[in-house]
Design a protein around this motif. Structure first.
Motif, short mmCIF file in Angstrom:
data_model
loop_
_atom_site.label_atom_id
_atom_site.label_comp_id
_atom_site.label_asym_id
_atom_site.label_seq_id
_atom_site.Cartn_x
_atom_site.Cartn_y
_atom_site.Cartn_z
N ASN A 63 -5.30 6.51 -5.65
CA ASN A 63 -5.05 5.43 -4.69
C ASN A 63 -6.12 4.35 -4.79
O ASN A 63 -5.81 3.15 -4.77
CB ASN A 63 -5.00 5.97 -3.26
CG ASN A 63 -3.62 6.38 -2.85
OD1 ASN A 63 -2.64 5.88 -3.35
ND2 ASN A 63 -3.56 7.32 -1.93
N SER A 73 0.79 3.99 -2.90
CA SER A 73 0.56 5.40 -2.55
C SER A 73 1.67 6.28 -3.11
O SER A 73 1.41 7.39 -3.58
CB SER A 73 0.50 5.56 -1.04
OG SER A 73 -0.78 5.74 -0.61
N ARG A 75 0.83 -1.21 0.00
CA ARG A 75 0.00 0.00 0.00
C ARG A 75 0.86 1.26 0.00
O ARG A 75 0.51 2.25 -0.64
CB ARG A 75 -0.94 0.00 1.19
CG ARG A 75 -2.08 -0.98 1.05
CD ARG A 75 -3.11 -0.79 2.11
NE ARG A 75 -2.50 -0.52 3.41
CZ ARG A 75 -2.94 -0.98 4.55
NH1 ARG A 75 -4.01 -1.72 4.58
NH2 ARG A 75 -2.33 -0.71 5.68
#
Length: 114
Positions: free
Chosen positions: A103, A10, A6
């Motif tokens: 995202n 990002s 993640r």
């Protein structure tokens, strides 16, 4: 491992959105990783505090004040992270909106939400 995926997604989103917006400057991928890390830490610590303190204003604006809080988190990351610059509040607001969309799109494409 999921946190690292993640974080990298990002970071990629930060780079993509910074290339789209002329009011946002990012120095390189390392700066993007640091921005993503700082934004996640700010969203974990400072943002809930601001939300609690501004509940009446958020209710009065039907939740639109949360966009202002997101822009403030971007501006705070601008102050903290060297190699990351946002020229003003409106660019920070637009950056936060596009960053959220990017995202979400990258998380759906990568399958990291499973």
């Amino acid at each position: 491992m999921n946190f690292l995926v993640r974080l990298l997604l990002s970071s990629l989103a930060v780079i993509i959105v910074s290339y789209l917006l002329p009011g946002v400057y990012i120095e390189g991928f390392l700066a993007a990783v640091i921005v993503a890390l700082i934004l996640s830490l700010l969203n974990l610590t400072v943002k809930p505090l601001l939300i609690i303190l501004t509940i009446p204003l958020t209710v009065f604006t039907l939740g639109l004040f949360l966009l202002v809080i997101n822009a403030l988190m971007i501006l705070l990351a601008d102050v903290i992270v060297p190699g990351f610059a946002v020229t003003g509040f409106w660019w920070a607001l637009l950056f936060s909106l596009l960053l959220s969309l990017t995202n979400a799109l990258l998380a759906d494409l990568s399958g990291s939400r499973k």
